[in-house]
Design a protein around this motif. Structure first.
Motif, short mmCIF file in Angstrom:
data_model
loop_
_atom_site.label_atom_id
_atom_site.label_comp_id
_atom_site.label_asym_id
_atom_site.label_seq_id
_atom_site.Cartn_x
_atom_site.Cartn_y
_atom_site.Cartn_z
N VAL A 197 10.41 1.35 8.94
CA VAL A 197 10.62 1.95 7.63
C VAL A 197 10.01 1.02 6.60
N LEU A 198 9.09 1.52 5.79
CA LEU A 198 8.44 0.72 4.77
C LEU A 198 9.13 0.95 3.43
N VAL A 199 9.30 -0.14 2.66
CA VAL A 199 9.98 -0.04 1.37
C VAL A 199 9.08 -0.62 0.28
N ALA A 200 8.76 0.23 -0.69
CA ALA A 200 7.94 -0.20 -1.81
C ALA A 200 8.73 -0.07 -3.10
N ARG A 201 8.33 -0.82 -4.14
CA ARG A 201 9.02 -0.73 -5.44
C ARG A 201 8.61 0.52 -6.19
N ARG A 202 7.36 0.97 -5.96
CA ARG A 202 6.87 2.15 -6.68
C ARG A 202 5.84 2.85 -5.79
N PRO A 203 5.58 4.11 -6.04
CA PRO A 203 4.57 4.82 -5.23
C PRO A 203 3.19 4.20 -5.44
N SER A 204 2.41 4.12 -4.38
CA SER A 204 1.02 3.66 -4.50
C SER A 204 0.22 4.21 -3.34
N ALA A 205 -1.08 4.39 -3.58
CA ALA A 205 -1.95 4.91 -2.54
C ALA A 205 -2.02 3.95 -1.36
N ARG A 206 -2.02 2.66 -1.66
CA ARG A 206 -2.11 1.65 -0.59
C ARG A 206 -0.88 1.72 0.32
N ALA A 207 0.29 1.84 -0.30
CA ALA A 207 1.51 1.92 0.50
C ALA A 207 1.53 3.19 1.34
N GLN A 208 1.07 4.29 0.77
CA GLN A 208 1.07 5.55 1.49
C GLN A 208 0.10 5.48 2.69
N ARG A 209 -1.08 4.86 2.48
CA ARG A 209 -2.04 4.73 3.57
C ARG A 209 -1.46 3.91 4.72
N LEU A 210 -0.76 2.83 4.39
CA LEU A 210 -0.17 2.00 5.43
C LEU A 210 0.89 2.78 6.20
N ALA A 211 1.70 3.56 5.50
CA ALA A 211 2.73 4.36 6.17
C ALA A 211 2.10 5.37 7.12
N GLU A 212 1.01 5.99 6.70
CA GLU A 212 0.34 6.97 7.55
C GLU A 212 -0.28 6.28 8.76
N GLU A 213 -0.86 5.10 8.54
CA GLU A 213 -1.49 4.36 9.62
C GLU A 213 -0.48 4.00 10.71
N LEU A 214 0.72 3.62 10.30
CA LEU A 214 1.74 3.18 11.24
C LEU A 214 2.67 4.28 11.69
N GLY A 215 2.53 5.46 11.12
CA GLY A 215 3.46 6.53 11.42
C GLY A 215 4.86 6.19 10.97
N ALA A 216 4.96 5.50 9.83
CA ALA A 216 6.23 5.00 9.34
C ALA A 216 6.73 5.81 8.16
N GLU A 217 8.03 5.76 7.94
CA GLU A 217 8.62 6.39 6.78
C GLU A 217 8.51 5.46 5.58
N LEU A 218 8.12 5.98 4.44
CA LEU A 218 7.99 5.19 3.22
C LEU A 218 9.11 5.55 2.26
N LEU A 219 9.88 4.55 1.84
CA LEU A 219 10.98 4.75 0.93
C LEU A 219 10.82 3.87 -0.31
#
Length: 879
Positions: A197-219
């Motif tokens: 599970v990935l946790v970011a402070r705010r939405p970002s394209a970089r965070a979303q790409r990493l989540a997609e790459e790892l098949g992880a949930e972004l919160l």
């Protein structure tokens, strides 16, 4: 090669702390003179306050020197720590000004000769994670983030292994996305855990790409993520973003952030582990001479560790810059660091070492079944990994064995033997040899304090135990007949001295002694028990009451009443004590093994038996260590023809494989104590006389007879005593050699008074002689301890000193020892003893000449060895 590392104070207070010990006065006085340390601390604080009060404009400065750092591979480097005069929050508020200071510091480091500069904490964040500074710096710079990720993950893996958490079964929350450390850690963790599970402070394209790459949930919500994961990796740059109360029971948090992401200054719950991640222990080969290394006990942040590793490798490159940390580079720097001796297994929490008890409390808390309501059903949380509790080999258990022994069995033993390497982790035994967890083979001259007369895992004993197991022999059935026990009792009655006929089986020597004492009291209706000074009969309460060592007895008083002692071998004292006819028994060892291998006068046991008979006192002979062939006879009393009323056995009766004790009594004594309907079961043992133990005992007696080990014990004993005496003729310092068969002691002369006094004076604080009881006696035993250690470390021979007399080196190999192995021991003994004898004689001579003011080499006295005779240094129990 020279390196530099940039640091900054975390708070205003740490600015002042850096001023406290510029010359190293504090670290030099700490541990030597407590009051002196307090005074030095006062002077240092006062100086720091004056320096701060009248300081000029903030400036970059050198705050520590790290000189002559040597890795285990022999590479050497020198370093300096440069401080930026801004704390973490000031750097975030004004990164431009911070960058100016950083450029100034790098220039200063380059002028000093540094060929690489590392960026620590916030200095590695501003300016595009080092990229901006790297473009302008005269030497390469690195953020150290690659080794930080490696170290933090190694901290996590080690913690999980300590508490039986399998990452493959866990969801891991990574807080601090899309930061470079968090992103890199997420990529590596995704390969090992069930989900991320990935946790970011705010939405970002970089965070979303990493989540997609790892098949992880972004919160974007930390508390929400903490409820989904029991393992948390956090590396934000904001700090104080995780509340301890939001963590699930059984959670592990690895906090890499500075300042920490977890709120608080200490752990507030037993059911969570909060770890300071990214820390490394410098190689043991590096002296902790700098204030920084001394204060932090050799622990450093791995961003600094990366800089030192690159310097040790003479690699002048910008290893870690920017947001993209490559997994292969992270593993590369970690492998290099380990090769130089860096260690990542020491766990810290909120900047201080994690207490062993914290791990234990965590295991206790998570081992309990935690019921959580789901769909109206109670579901138990997985706690222990039962797959690790099956039937693993010693080799499989060895990597953690020393740590677990220190944590759960005997911390003092591990602390005493850790640096010297004397406390080994043995994983295999065969014949007369032991193998440690590094595969090194040692000749065993301890033999389990007499428990391994047949050596390790004798095939005949192993076969006997296996046969009993395969044939389904009964384990323990009370008030029933066990064929193995009955047969062994018959064998012991046949082989033991005349009159001994009835055996009570137990599990150890001290239990056998307890049974003997109880039998004597019950049979005679007397309370008194007489024993010898310096004797050893065990450490349970009754046995301890007749053990003649105050160091063992005093902490546990009051012991049994009506117990008294005489000097060993003193017939007159024995006669005076027995005349009152108040003692139920006189218990005695035929040879006092733990007392220093003391052999009594030839007529002592015979006369003692006569005095006992005359006064109605039972004679108990303790053959726990002297029996089963150890002295060249099956029982040591056979040397004198004494027939005791009760005899105790244990140790090697079980063939070195299964614990067993035996108390053999005269029939009339047993009947007086237990020969009625009301008393026949008044002394019993649940596990006494078990099938496996008695099968091992039967096999042991057979091996002793068929392999003629009694004759070998006598012959090898003569070989040893003659060889040791010849060594004593060539090398001064052996006071005595004594014993019988393969129960031998070498008593070394103590260090001279002048040497002991000099060593005491080397304690600069002068307090150790008051704080360490018996220090002077410990120092006097240095020759025996030196030989014991050198036999182990240089000659791979395992030996021990006797428990009650550390001046005596016990020589107690298995009865299967060969003439060639005895020769090997004698050769190693002479080389080891030559070293300490020559060194002690030389040092004592230097002290004597120095005090007399006579420094001329020509003033050689008659006691000094000639050039031709001077040795060459470096030539090759419990009951």
């Amino acid at each position: 090669m020279k390196f530099a590392f940039l640091v900054h104070p975390l708070t205003e207070e740490t600015k002042q702390m850096l001023e406290w010990d510029p010359a190293g006065s504090l670290r030099n006085s700490f541990g030597n003179d407590l009051l002196g340390f307090c005074q030095t601390l006062h002077d240092s604080i006062a100086h720091a306050q004056r320096t701060t009060e009248f300081a000029a404009q903030p400036r970059v400065r050198v705050v520590d020197e790290l000189k002559n750092m040597v890795s285990i591979r022999g590479a050497k480097i020198d370093g300096r720590l440069y401080e930026i005069p801004m704390d973490a929050y000031e750097i975030l508020d004004d990164p431009t000004r911070a960058m100016e200071y950083m450029e100034e510091a790098v220039d200063m480091a380059a002028d000093w000769g540094a060929r690489i500069v590392g960026l620590g904490s916030m200095t590695g964040i501003v300016g595009g994670q080092g990229a901006y500074l790297a473009e302008r710096a005269p030497v390469p710079v690195t953020t150290g983030n690659s080794l930080t990720v490696y170290a933090a993950l190694e901290n996590l893996y080690h913690a999980c292994s300590e508490v039986d958490i399998d990452l493959a079964d866990e969801t891991v929350a990574v807080v601090g996305i899309p930061g470079s450390i968090g992103a890199a850690a997420a990529k590596l963790l995704a390969e090992k855990c069930k989900s991320v599970v990935l946790v970011a402070r705010r939405p970002s394209a970089r965070a979303q790409r990493l989540a997609e790459e790892l098949g992880a949930e972004l919160l974007l919500d930390i508390p929400q993520a903490l409820q989904k994961a029991r393992v948390v990796f956090t590396a934000t740059s904001s700090g104080d973003c995780i509340d301890q109360k939001d963590l699930r029971p059984g959670s592990i948090v690895v906090d890499v952030a500075v300042p920490t992401d977890v709120k608080g200054i200490k752990a507030e719950r037993d059911d969570v582990l909060l770890l300071s991640g990214g820390l490394a222990r410098v190689p043991d080969s590096m002296a902790l001479d700098s204030t920084y290394l001394w204060f932090h006990q050799g622990m450093i942040p791995s961003c600094m560790g990366e800089t030192t590793v690159l310097a040790l490798e003479d690699r002048m490159e910008c290893f870690s810059l920017g947001r993209n940390l490559l997994p292969e580079r992270i593993m590369e720097i970690g492998k290099i660091a380990r090769s130089h001796g860096y260690n990542f297994t020491r766990l810290f929490s909120f900047g201080v070492p994690l207490e062993e008890s914290a791990l234990i409390r965590f295991r206790k808390a998570t081992a309990q079944r935690i019921a959580t309501a789901r769909n109206g059903e109670a579901k138990a949380q997985k706690s222990l990994d039962w797959s690790k509790i099956g039937a693993p080999t010693a080799e499989e258990l060895a990597p953690r064995a020393k740590t677990l022994h220190g944590r759960h069995i005997n911390p003092v033993l591990i602390a005493l033997g850790a640096k010297s390497g004397f406390v080994k982790t043995f994983v295999k035994g065969a014949g007369n040899f032991l193998w440690d967890d590094n595969g090194e083979r040692f000749l065993d001259f301890v033999a389990g304090f007499g428990s391994l007369n047949l050596g390790h895992n004798h095939p005949a004993v192993v076969e006997a135990v296996n046969t009993a197991l395969l044939n389904g022999a009964p384990g323990f059935a009370q008030s029933a007949v066990n064929p193995y026990a009955a047969t062994l009792a018959e064998q012991l009655a046949t082989l033991s001295p005349a009159g001994l006929e009835i055996t009570f089986f137990s599990n150890s020597g001290t239990e056998a002694v307890e049974a003997a004492l109880k039998t004597a009291r019950c049979a005679t209706r007397r309370r008194g028990l007489l024993y010898c000074k310096r004797s050893y009969h065990g450490k349970t309460m009754g046995s301890l009451s007749v053990t003649g060592n105050p160091n063992y007895q005093d902490p546990f008083g009051p012991l049994l009443p009506d117990c008294d002692s005489i000097p060993y071998g003193d017939l007159d004292a024995l006669k005076r004590k027995l005349v009152d006819e108040k003692f139920a028994a006189f218990i005695v060892e035929p040879i006092q093994a733990e007392g220093g291998m003391i052999v009594p006068p030839a007529d002592f046991l015979r006369e003692a038996k006569a005095l006992c008979e005359k006064t109605g006192t039972l004679l108990i002979t303790d053959e726990v260590q002297t029996g089963m062939g150890r002295t060249g006879k099956l029982f040591a009393v056979e040397h004198t023809g004494v027939e005791p009323d009760i005899m105790t056995l244990a140790k090697s009766l079980g063939g070195g494989l299964v614990p067993i004790g035996a108390t053999i009594s005269r029939r009339e004594v047993w009947l007086k104590a237990y020969g009625s309907l009301h008393s026949f079961a008044s002394h019993t043992s649940t596990f006494g006389g078990g099938s496996l133990a008695c099968a091992a005992g039967l096999a042991t007696l057979k091996v002793l007879r068929e392999e003629d080990l009694l004759s070998n014990a006598a012959a090898r004993g003569r070989q040893l005593i003659e060889g040791i005496r010849k060594i004593g003729e060539r090398v001064p310092g052996i006071e005595d050699v004594r014993g019988e068969g393969l129960l031998i002691g070498i008593q070394f002369e103590p260090l001279t008074d002048s040497l002991r006094g000099h060593l005491m004076q080397m304690d600069s604080g002068g307090t150790n002689k008051y704080l360490v009881p018996g220090l002077l006696d410990m120092l006097s035993a240095v020759p025996a301890m030196y030989v014991m250690q050198t036999l182990l470390s240089e000659h791979q021979i395992y030996s021990q000193v006797t428990r009650s007399n550390p001046h005596v080196l016990r020589v107690q190999p298995p009865l299967t020892v060969t003439a060639e192995q005895v020769d090997r021991f004698l050769e190693a003994l002479e080389e080891s003893f030559q070293e300490i004898s020559f060194a002690a004689h030389m040092a004592d001579g230097v002290l004597a000449k120095s005090r007399l003011g006579n420094h001329g080499a020509s003033n050689r006295n008659k006691t000094e060895p000639s050039e031709s005779s001077a040795p060459t240094l470096g030539a090759a129990e419990e009951k």
